[in-house]
Design a protein around this motif. Structure first.
Motif, PDB file in Angstrom:
ATOM      1  N   UNK A 165      23.450  37.918  15.469  1.00 52.67           N
ATOM      2  CA  UNK A 165      22.536  39.054  15.294  1.00 52.67           C
ATOM      3  C   UNK A 165      22.139  39.644  16.638  1.00 52.67           C
ATOM      4  N   UNK A 166      21.885  38.781  17.606  1.00 57.57           N
ATOM      5  CA  UNK A 166      21.555  39.253  18.955  1.00 57.57           C
ATOM      6  C   UNK A 166      22.742  40.008  19.547  1.00 57.57           C
ATOM      7  N   UNK A 167      23.953  39.468  19.383  1.00 59.51           N
ATOM      8  CA  UNK A 167      25.155  40.105  19.924  1.00 59.51           C
ATOM      9  C   UNK A 167      25.402  41.464  19.279  1.00 59.51           C
ATOM     10  N   UNK A 168      25.217  41.550  17.975  1.00 58.22           N
ATOM     11  CA  UNK A 168      25.415  42.821  17.265  1.00 58.22           C
ATOM     12  C   UNK A 168      24.412  43.862  17.746  1.00 58.22           C
ATOM     13  N   UNK A 169      23.144  43.456  17.867  1.00 57.52           N
ATOM     14  CA  UNK A 169      22.102  44.382  18.320  1.00 57.52           C
ATOM     15  C   UNK A 169      22.394  44.896  19.726  1.00 57.52           C
ATOM     16  N   UNK A 170      22.824  43.995  20.613  1.00 49.60           N
ATOM     17  CA  UNK A 170      23.113  44.397  21.989  1.00 49.60           C
ATOM     18  C   UNK A 170      24.344  45.298  22.046  1.00 49.60           C
ATOM     19  N   UNK A 171      25.334  45.029  21.196  1.00 51.69           N
ATOM     20  CA  UNK A 171      26.526  45.890  21.163  1.00 51.69           C
ATOM     21  C   UNK A 171      26.172  47.294  20.699  1.00 51.69           C
ATOM     22  N   UNK A 172      25.254  47.405  19.752  1.00 49.72           N
ATOM     23  CA  UNK A 172      24.855  48.715  19.249  1.00 49.72           C
ATOM     24  C   UNK A 172      23.966  49.460  20.235  1.00 49.72           C
ATOM     25  N   UNK A 173      23.071  48.716  20.914  1.00 52.81           N
ATOM     26  CA  UNK A 173      22.103  49.358  21.802  1.00 52.81           C
ATOM     27  C   UNK A 173      22.693  49.633  23.183  1.00 52.81           C
ATOM     28  N   UNK A 174      23.404  48.646  23.730  1.00 55.32           N
ATOM     29  CA  UNK A 174      23.899  48.758  25.105  1.00 55.32           C
ATOM     30  C   UNK A 174      25.376  49.118  25.159  1.00 55.32           C
ATOM     31  N   UNK A 175      26.158  48.499  24.279  1.00 59.12           N
ATOM     32  CA  UNK A 175      27.611  48.556  24.425  1.00 59.12           C
ATOM     33  C   UNK A 175      28.337  49.617  23.646  1.00 59.12           C
ATOM     34  N   UNK A 176      27.653  50.642  23.160  1.00 61.94           N
ATOM     35  CA  UNK A 176      28.320  51.721  22.414  1.00 61.94           C
ATOM     36  C   UNK A 176      29.181  51.189  21.267  1.00 61.94           C
ATOM     37  N   UNK A 177      28.703  50.156  20.617  1.00 63.58           N
ATOM     38  CA  UNK A 177      29.375  49.576  19.448  1.00 63.58           C
ATOM     39  C   UNK A 177      30.768  49.025  19.784  1.00 63.58           C
ATOM     40  N   UNK A 178      30.941  48.509  21.014  1.00 59.92           N
ATOM     41  CA  UNK A 178      32.224  47.971  21.444  1.00 59.92           C
ATOM     42  C   UNK A 178      32.335  46.499  21.036  1.00 59.92           C
ATOM     43  N   UNK A 179      33.451  46.104  20.381  1.00 59.49           N
ATOM     44  CA  UNK A 179      33.629  44.697  19.986  1.00 59.49           C
ATOM     45  C   UNK A 179      33.574  43.736  21.166  1.00 59.49           C
ATOM     46  N   UNK A 180      34.070  44.159  22.334  1.00 61.76           N
ATOM     47  CA  UNK A 180      34.075  43.276  23.496  1.00 61.76           C
ATOM     48  C   UNK A 180      32.656  42.895  23.899  1.00 61.76           C
ATOM     49  N   UNK A 181      31.738  43.851  23.879  1.00 60.00           N
ATOM     50  CA  UNK A 181      30.343  43.554  24.236  1.00 60.00           C
ATOM     51  C   UNK A 181      29.747  42.564  23.245  1.00 60.00           C
TER      52      UNK A 181
END
Length: 232
Positions: A165-181
């Motif tokens: 959940x933390x990883x998904x939230x950070x990918x959406x907020x910081x990583x432009x929805x990138x799977x790598x992030x």
């Protein structure tokens, strides 16, 4: 004496259905993990190889060091009474040794994927995405560390859903929805925040072995990355 055994009438059909479903479930599981690896940009043969490496490697722990501590140890002594021996447990103070190991499937495989992705970003000079992944990993490590708790006799425990959940939230907020992030913050967040940042508490666990990524394929390090990649 004649004995009779009674079985529920549906027990055998359910058992046969379970046997038939197991291969299907396994292939679904394998396909899901392979799909996650492909979303990271890995070729299909590499994705299959990593899946089997993670699955087989989950049974392999590589010892790297050993720590010694002193604490209460439960021992058993035998007492004879009228020719009958009784085991009597008691608590004594003694030396405890804990082997620190690294699990191949649960830690080394995710670490190799992250290393490959970092080198790939450097080669293609995508420093923006690399910076976002590193920042997300740092934030995830701090958050997951706040949830990690040492469990005596077991290891470092983290609620199962927190890392993905933390990883998904950070990918959406910081990583432009990138799977790598999502993958990097999910896997490295657990590895750094739960395991490495709690190395000073290993002596308090009283466990014979503390394995980083110790549950292998089903460990938080591995599953956090896979779930995060699939859900972003």
């Amino acid at each position: 004496m004649r004995r009779r055994y009674f079985f529920p009438p549906l027990a055998l059909p359910f058992l046969l259905l379970l046997v038939l479903l197991l291969p299907i479930l396994f292939f679904l599981f394998a396909g899901t993990i392979t799909l996650a690896f492909q979303r990271l940009g890995l070729p299909l043969p590499v994705a299959y190889t990593l899946f089997w490496a993670a699955l087989i490697g989950s049974f392999i722990n590589l010892p790297i060091t050993e720590v010694t501590s002193y604490g209460p140890i439960v021992k058993v002594k035998e007492v004879s009474f009228f020719g009958i021996t009784y085991p009597i447990p008691y608590v004594d103070w003694g030396e405890q040794k804990t082997v620190i190991a690294v699990n191949v499937g649960g830690a080394l495989v995710p670490l190799s994927i992250v290393t490959y992705e970092v080198l790939r970003l450097i080669l293609i000079q995508d420093y923006s995405l690399l910076a976002k992944a590193l920042v997300a990993t740092l934030i995830a490590s701090v958050i997951i560390h706040s949830f990690a708790r040492p469990v005596r006799g077991l290891g470092i425990a983290v609620p199962t859903l927190i890392p993905p959940l933390v990883a998904i939230a950070l990918a959406l907020i910081i990583g432009d929805n990138k799977p790598l992030v999502a993958y990097m913050s999910g896997t490295m967040g657990v590895l750094i925040g739960a395991d490495l940042m709690n190395m000073d508490k290993i002596k308090q666990l009283g466990a014979p072995m503390a394995s980083i990524g110790g549950a292998g394929t089903f460990d938080g390090i591995f599953l956090a990355g896979i779930l995060a990649v699939l859900l972003v």
